[in-house]
Design a protein around this motif. Structure first.
Motif, PDB file in Angstrom:
ATOM      1  N   GLU A  46      11.510 -21.059  76.118  1.00 53.27           N
ATOM      2  CA  GLU A  46      10.478 -21.914  76.724  1.00 53.27           C
ATOM      3  C   GLU A  46       9.847 -22.884  75.730  1.00 53.27           C
ATOM      4  O   GLU A  46       9.613 -24.043  76.033  1.00 53.27           O
ATOM      5  N   LYS A  47       9.553 -22.356  74.539  1.00 54.73           N
ATOM      6  CA  LYS A  47       8.809 -23.187  73.581  1.00 54.73           C
ATOM      7  C   LYS A  47       9.654 -24.308  72.981  1.00 54.73           C
ATOM      8  O   LYS A  47       9.148 -25.107  72.196  1.00 54.73           O
ATOM      9  N   LEU A  48      10.921 -24.370  73.335  1.00 55.25           N
ATOM     10  CA  LEU A  48      11.733 -25.498  72.865  1.00 55.25           C
ATOM     11  C   LEU A  48      11.716 -26.642  73.870  1.00 55.25           C
ATOM     12  O   LEU A  48      12.284 -27.697  73.632  1.00 55.25           O
ATOM     13  N   ARG A  49      11.053 -26.417  75.004  1.00 64.71           N
ATOM     14  CA  ARG A  49      10.980 -27.497  75.996  1.00 64.71           C
ATOM     15  C   ARG A  49      10.134 -28.638  75.454  1.00 64.71           C
ATOM     16  O   ARG A  49       9.268 -28.443  74.601  1.00 64.71           O
ATOM     17  N   ALA A  50      10.374 -29.853  75.979  1.00 65.95           N
ATOM     18  CA  ALA A  50       9.667 -31.041  75.463  1.00 65.95           C
ATOM     19  C   ALA A  50       8.157 -30.940  75.696  1.00 65.95           C
ATOM     20  O   ALA A  50       7.349 -31.331  74.845  1.00 65.95           O
ATOM     21  N   ASP A  51       7.782 -30.370  76.843  1.00 62.50           N
ATOM     22  CA  ASP A  51       6.355 -30.340  77.183  1.00 62.50           C
ATOM     23  C   ASP A  51       5.613 -29.148  76.579  1.00 62.50           C
ATOM     24  O   ASP A  51       4.409 -29.039  76.706  1.00 62.50           O
ATOM     25  N   LYS A  52       6.329 -28.253  75.952  1.00 62.00           N
ATOM     26  CA  LYS A  52       5.670 -27.068  75.371  1.00 62.00           C
ATOM     27  C   LYS A  52       5.586 -27.239  73.864  1.00 62.00           C
ATOM     28  O   LYS A  52       6.588 -27.546  73.222  1.00 62.00           O
ATOM     29  N   LYS A  53       4.420 -26.991  73.307  1.00 59.98           N
ATOM     30  CA  LYS A  53       4.214 -27.042  71.861  1.00 59.98           C
ATOM     31  C   LYS A  53       4.971 -28.215  71.218  1.00 59.98           C
ATOM     32  O   LYS A  53       5.897 -28.024  70.418  1.00 59.98           O
ATOM     33  N   PRO A  54       4.584 -29.435  71.554  1.00 60.21           N
ATOM     34  CA  PRO A  54       5.317 -30.589  71.010  1.00 60.21           C
ATOM     35  C   PRO A  54       5.156 -30.717  69.496  1.00 60.21           C
ATOM     36  O   PRO A  54       4.206 -30.171  68.931  1.00 60.21           O
ATOM     37  N   ASN A  55       6.049 -31.462  68.918  1.00 61.34           N
ATOM     38  CA  ASN A  55       6.068 -31.562  67.453  1.00 61.34           C
ATOM     39  C   ASN A  55       5.069 -32.600  66.938  1.00 61.34           C
ATOM     40  O   ASN A  55       4.764 -32.642  65.752  1.00 61.34           O
ATOM     41  N   ASN A  56       4.554 -33.442  67.813  1.00 62.24           N
ATOM     42  CA  ASN A  56       3.595 -34.459  67.345  1.00 62.24           C
ATOM     43  C   ASN A  56       2.153 -33.978  67.468  1.00 62.24           C
ATOM     44  O   ASN A  56       1.218 -34.758  67.371  1.00 62.24           O
ATOM     45  N   LYS A  57       2.013 -32.662  67.703  1.00 59.10           N
ATOM     46  CA  LYS A  57       0.662 -32.080  67.751  1.00 59.10           C
ATOM     47  C   LYS A  57       0.658 -30.796  66.951  1.00 59.10           C
ATOM     48  O   LYS A  57       1.696 -30.118  66.867  1.00 59.10           O
ATOM     49  N   TYR A 109       0.102 -26.871  66.258  1.00 57.80           N
ATOM     50  CA  TYR A 109       0.373 -25.745  67.154  1.00 57.80           C
ATOM     51  C   TYR A 109      -0.888 -25.394  67.926  1.00 57.80           C
ATOM     52  O   TYR A 109      -0.861 -25.164  69.124  1.00 57.80           O
ATOM     53  N   LYS A 110      -1.991 -25.337  67.187  1.00 58.54           N
ATOM     54  CA  LYS A 110      -3.291 -25.201  67.839  1.00 58.54           C
ATOM     55  C   LYS A 110      -4.251 -26.063  67.032  1.00 58.54           C
ATOM     56  O   LYS A 110      -3.922 -26.471  65.905  1.00 58.54           O
ATOM     57  N   LYS A 111      -5.390 -26.297  67.561  1.00 56.90           N
ATOM     58  CA  LYS A 111      -6.316 -27.228  66.913  1.00 56.90           C
ATOM     59  C   LYS A 111      -6.567 -26.842  65.451  1.00 56.90           C
ATOM     60  O   LYS A 111      -6.877 -25.693  65.147  1.00 56.90           O
ATOM     61  N   GLY A 112      -6.434 -27.795  64.564  1.00 53.64           N
ATOM     62  CA  GLY A 112      -6.727 -27.565  63.153  1.00 53.64           C
ATOM     63  C   GLY A 112      -5.607 -26.937  62.353  1.00 53.64           C
ATOM     64  O   GLY A 112      -5.698 -26.800  61.138  1.00 53.64           O
ATOM     65  N   ALA A 113      -4.507 -26.553  63.031  1.00 48.65           N
ATOM     66  CA  ALA A 113      -3.414 -25.861  62.320  1.00 48.65           C
ATOM     67  C   ALA A 113      -2.662 -26.843  61.412  1.00 48.65           C
ATOM     68  O   ALA A 113      -2.610 -28.039  61.688  1.00 48.65           O
ATOM     69  N   TYR A 142       0.497 -26.674  60.867  1.00 44.83           N
ATOM     70  CA  TYR A 142       1.905 -26.745  61.293  1.00 44.83           C
ATOM     71  C   TYR A 142       1.966 -27.279  62.717  1.00 44.83           C
ATOM     72  O   TYR A 142       1.042 -27.114  63.507  1.00 44.83           O
ATOM     73  N   THR A 143       3.067 -27.964  63.021  1.00 46.29           N
ATOM     74  CA  THR A 143       3.206 -28.569  64.352  1.00 46.29           C
ATOM     75  C   THR A 143       3.621 -27.496  65.366  1.00 46.29           C
ATOM     76  O   THR A 143       4.003 -26.381  64.982  1.00 46.29           O
ATOM     77  N   GLY A 144       3.582 -27.871  66.640  1.00 41.43           N
ATOM     78  CA  GLY A 144       3.957 -26.941  67.708  1.00 41.43           C
ATOM     79  C   GLY A 144       5.365 -26.399  67.525  1.00 41.43           C
ATOM     80  O   GLY A 144       5.598 -25.193  67.587  1.00 41.43           O
ATOM     81  N   LYS A 145       6.305 -27.307  67.274  1.00 42.09           N
ATOM     82  CA  LYS A 145       7.702 -26.874  67.170  1.00 42.09           C
ATOM     83  C   LYS A 145       7.957 -26.126  65.851  1.00 42.09           C
ATOM     84  O   LYS A 145       8.707 -25.141  65.828  1.00 42.09           O
ATOM     85  N   GLU A 146       7.327 -26.577  64.759  1.00 41.44           N
ATOM     86  CA  GLU A 146       7.509 -25.886  63.470  1.00 41.44           C
ATOM     87  C   GLU A 146       7.111 -24.418  63.595  1.00 41.44           C
ATOM     88  O   GLU A 146       7.856 -23.511  63.213  1.00 41.44           O
ATOM     89  N   HIS A 147       5.937 -24.220  64.179  1.00 41.90           N
ATOM     90  CA  HIS A 147       5.434 -22.854  64.226  1.00 41.90           C
ATOM     91  C   HIS A 147       6.211 -21.993  65.228  1.00 41.90           C
ATOM     92  O   HIS A 147       6.479 -20.808  64.964  1.00 41.90           O
ATOM     93  N   SER A 148       6.604 -22.590  66.343  1.00 38.76           N
ATOM     94  CA  SER A 148       7.403 -21.823  67.315  1.00 38.76           C
ATOM     95  C   SER A 148       8.672 -21.319  66.642  1.00 38.76           C
ATOM     96  O   SER A 148       9.070 -20.163  66.802  1.00 38.76           O
ATOM     97  N   TRP A 149       9.293 -22.215  65.907  1.00 39.35           N
ATOM     98  CA  TRP A 149      10.555 -21.864  65.231  1.00 39.35           C
ATOM     99  C   TRP A 149      10.309 -20.777  64.178  1.00 39.35           C
ATOM    100  O   TRP A 149      11.063 -19.808  64.072  1.00 39.35           O
TER     101      TRP A 149
END
Lengths: 349, 467
Positions: free
Chosen positions: B187-198, B200-204, B206-213
């Motif tokens: 799921e977290k590899l989907r485009a709309d989930k944990k995107p890489n240009n944000k 992972y969570k506020k202030g983190a 690491y990006t959404g995709k970096e941390h998911s991986w």
């Protein structure tokens, strides 16, 4: 494939100690034949050599056909062999099935010494293999459908060690399957009873008993050197002479000596025939003309079995159809008799 | 002379630099911070300490599951085990990786690894028909925990259940494998989930995709430097055998967060040791390549092409991971087969009891791994039904009865019998199923391996001599 590879592919069996025509066994056979002729038959050296390397035998039209069949079968076998059921598939099936009984658990005898297990396994495999060879060979002669195939081997009019390869490809398939079943039975039963200590006692990669069979002149079975044993020994092991007698056209020799290494099966099942005195002068190899095959024509040899099998099947089918038709007519007749009887009975009511 | 010294030193410098790069290339991290507008002082965006904490929780739970005295400490032990499963407000001591003489471990308590973590929140909670009582995955493990607290030393001879093995092996799938392949690599590899240009969570950092991986990598359990180690050395790291292999940064202590090999990764390496598979390098390489790809996006949203590539890496990971679990099922089915031989051929009661205990342990591993295998993303369908039928709810016990279900009062029912031979046949079929369904290659403890070897030696061919 370059020319060298092709050469090796064709003649690989000559350098493979698992094969009867391995060059080492052939050389030993020459030594045995030579000794036999020199010391038992009292030949001179030159006569013995002339007898062994008899050009009339090795370059007879029948022998030349053997050589051609050897090469053709090599190619056919390389195509068909990979398609055949392997002994591993059969062995695994039997091994699984053995777990369905609760009398003896798997590995129940696994504390038996490895030496004993190896010895027992090597002997058992040899016996099972030899017995199944006897059985199939007997069927080959007794069943018309199989005889149509096996008679190609018997069409040879001169015998040389290469005659062992003079077989129809269908016979090759049957023998390979037999070999797979025999090995699988021995393997699976032994593994189930004795566990991992099962292995084969081998010399140059061959079961030691098979090795003994080969170094004592197995190649001479298909040859013109009629080495015979003492009568008592010919009840236990098939001598070259006994097998040559198996190839004789004489009616009294029909369906005798089916055994490969052991004669006990023939003895047990009434097909044993001991070698005869001076038989080499009297024996004629081959088949009589009624067998519709040829000693030399390859096309006849390869195709006739299919034609004959088709004929046999067709005739059987016709016979079955005739029997069914006769049975139906009889049934109908009975039916009409019954109806007539019923009419007389019910008609009165 | 001067020229040759200059040439020599530049070659030396070059090779040192290359060696350094090669080392960095082989290691999972550090990777730069790419979050757009990040103001903090972090320089390494890799983070998977939560997963490491969960491995430690799981391994500690396994240790505790073997501490029951047969009843009197059941209540306390149960409560203590639940702290590790469900998490605790207070810091918990590390029970499993305490270190030893010559093998110092950096973190002595869970909070030193990651605060406030639990297993229960990340535990597969779908249907688990492999366990009696019609439970979900989480209900099944809670049931096991309860039973473990009442058993002596974690083993119940009446059912044949070895709870430390059942719980820990099940968790390898129901927690680690499930979270990685069904969540972070799915799921977290989907485009709309944990995107890489944000972030992972506020202030983190690491990006959404970096941390998911990274989280998925963390669940696998490899050390950051696993790729530079042989299969044998990775096993030594997991078993805490040699600090010089574990301590990659040479600071004298082993950092559980990056220098330890856990669960699934340990098993991958153990099968690779057969020389027939390369699960560990294949999986870790795919993780590393994926991470490099995400880093190369420099904090921008991943393109469809990049995501497709990432999904291909994820598929490689998931397939090979599944095979590792199938290899484990294969291995322990072989162990159980052998153990039955030992039980049936035991010369005296003491030997029989010893063989039965070993059998219980191996059966627990077999059952645990078979449940782990069924906790992933893909529905195994017929294979799962067949596997559960063959292994059953429980192993044949000494009187040949086996667990057939759970009664209304929560106790195990044992109302049928199965013979040893019959169960051995089941084990053979389990091994065959693993080969047919998953194509396992390492095949440790192959019950028909020697048969196959000898059959191959005794080749037959179509020209089998005829007479």
């Amino acid at each position: 494939m370059d020319i060298l590879d092709q050469f090796y592919f064709l003649f690989a069996d000559f350098v493979e100690p698992k094969k009867r025509i391995f060059v080492g066994y052939l050389l030993l056979s020459i030594v045995i034949a030579f000794s036999w002729l020199m010391f038992i038959k009292r030949f001179t050296i030159s006569n013995a050599l002339a007898r062994i390397f008899d050009g009339k035998i090795f370059f007879s039209r029948s022998a030349i056909a053997d050589y051609k069949i050897f090469a053709i079968n090599r190619v056919i076998s390389s195509i068909i062999s990979p398609l055949l059921v392997t002994q591993l598939t059969i062995a695994t099936g039997i091994y699984f099935a053995l777990h369905n009984q609760d009398f003896i658990p798997s590995g129940y005898y696994s504390d038996v010494s490895k030496t004993a297990v190896v010895a027992m396994f090597s002997v058992a495999l040899f016996i099972v293999d030899d017995f199944t060879k006897y059985l199939i060979h007997r069927w080959m002669h007794r069943m018309p459908l199989l005889w149509a195939i096996h008679k190609i081997h018997h069409s040879a009019e001169t015998l040389t060690p290469v005659t062992v390869y003079r077989v129809h490809p269908l016979e090759g398939v049957l023998y390979a399957t037999r070999s797979a079943v025999a090995q699988a039975v021995a393997l699976s039963v032994f593994f189930f009873l004795f566990g991992n200590s099962v292995s084969l006692a081998t010399v140059v990669g061959v079961n030691v008993l098979v090795f003994v069979f080969h170094v004592t002149g197995s190649n001479l079975r298909h040859s013109h050197i009629d080495i015979s044993y003492w009568p008592w020994l010919e009840h236990i092991f098939i001598s070259p002479s006994q097998h040559q007698l198996h190839h004789s056209v004489a009616e009294e020799h029909f369906d005798k000596n089916f055994g490969a290494a052991l004669a006990v099966w023939d003895w047990l099942f009434g097909s044993l025939h001991l070698s005869e005195k001076d038989q080499d002068r009297n024996l004629v190899f081959g088949l009589d003309a009624s067998e519709r095959t040829s000693a030399t024509d390859l096309r006849t040899m390869y195709l006739t079995p299919f034609v004959e099998i088709a004929d046999i099947v067709r005739n059987r089918f016709r016979r079955v159809r005739a029997n069914v038709a006769a049975a139906l007519t009889a049934h109908r007749r009975k039916g009409s008799q019954f109806r007539a009887k019923a009419r007389t009975v019910f008609g009165k009511l | 002379m001067l020229r040759s010294i200059l040439t020599g030193s530049s070659v030396l410098l070059m090779s040192t630099a290359l060696a350094g790069m090669a080392h960095a290339d082989n290691t999972y991290g550090p990777f730069p911070v790419t979050v757009d507008g990040y103001k903090g002082d972090k320089t390494n965006s890799v983070s998977y300490s939560g997963q490491v904490a969960r491995h430690v929780l799981s391994d500690s739970l396994k240790k505790l599951a073997g501490k029951g005295d047969g009843g009197s400490n059941a209540k306390d032990l149960h409560a203590q085990m639940l702290l590790y499963f469900e998490g605790s407000k207070d810091d918990l001591p590390v029970v499993s990786h305490k270190g030893k003489d010559g093998f110092a471990v950096k973190q002595a308590s869970l909070n030193k690894i990651s605060k406030g973590k639990n297993m229960s929140g990340k535990f597969y909670d779908g249907a688990m028909p492999a366990w009696p009582g019609g439970m979900t995955g989480k209900q099944a493990v809670l049931h096991m925990i309860k039973q473990a607290s009442m058993a002596k030393g974690g083993f119940d001879p009446n059912t044949g259940y070895d709870y430390p093995q059942l719980i820990s092996k099940f968790a390898l799938g129901a927690m680690s494998y499930n979270q990685a392949v069904d969540n972070y690599l799915d799921e977290k590899l989907r485009a709309d989930k944990k995107p890489n240009n944000k972030p992972y969570k506020k202030g983190a950092h690491y990006t959404g995709k970096e941390h998911s991986w990274d989280e998925a990598f963390g669940y696998f359990g490899a050390a950051a430097h696993s790729l530079s180690l042989s299969a044998g050395d990775n096993i030594k790291v997991a078993k805490m055998k040699d600090i010089s292999i574990s301590d990659a940064n040479k600071d004298g202590v082993v950092d559980l967060k990056s220098e330890m090999v856990f669960g699934n990764a340990y098993y991958a390496a153990s099968f690779d040791k057969s020389g027939k598979t390369e699960y560990m390098p294949t999986i870790v390489n795919a993780f590393l390549d994926g991470r490099k790809l995400i880093t190369s996006a420099k904090g921008k949203a991943l393109t469809d092409k990049q995501r497709a590539q990432l999904q291909a890496y994820a598929a490689t990971i998931a397939t090979n991971w599944e095979k590792v679990l199938a290899e484990a099922v294969f291995k322990y089915a072989g162990s159980v087969y052998k153990d039955i031989k030992a039980i049936t051929s035991a010369k005296n009661d003491a030997d029989k009891a010893k063989a039965y205990r070993k059998y219980g342990k191996h059966w627990g591993e077999l059952k645990g791994f078979s449940m782990a295998l069924q906790s992933g993303k893909s529905n195994l369908g017929k294979t799962a039904v067949e596997l559960n039928k063959l292994i059953g709810y429980g192993p044949p016990t000494l009187d040949n009865t086996y667990v057939t279900g759970v009664s209304a009062d929560g106790n195990f029912k044992k109302d049928r019998r199965r013979s040893w031979s019959d169960y051995q046949l089941h084990m053979l079929k389990v091994q065959k199923l693993m080969v047919d369904a998953f194509g396992v290659k390492a095949r440790v403890n192959d019950a028909t391996g020697d048969l196959a070897k000898l059959a191959k030696e005794m080749d037959k061919d179509m020209n089998a001599e005829t007479d």
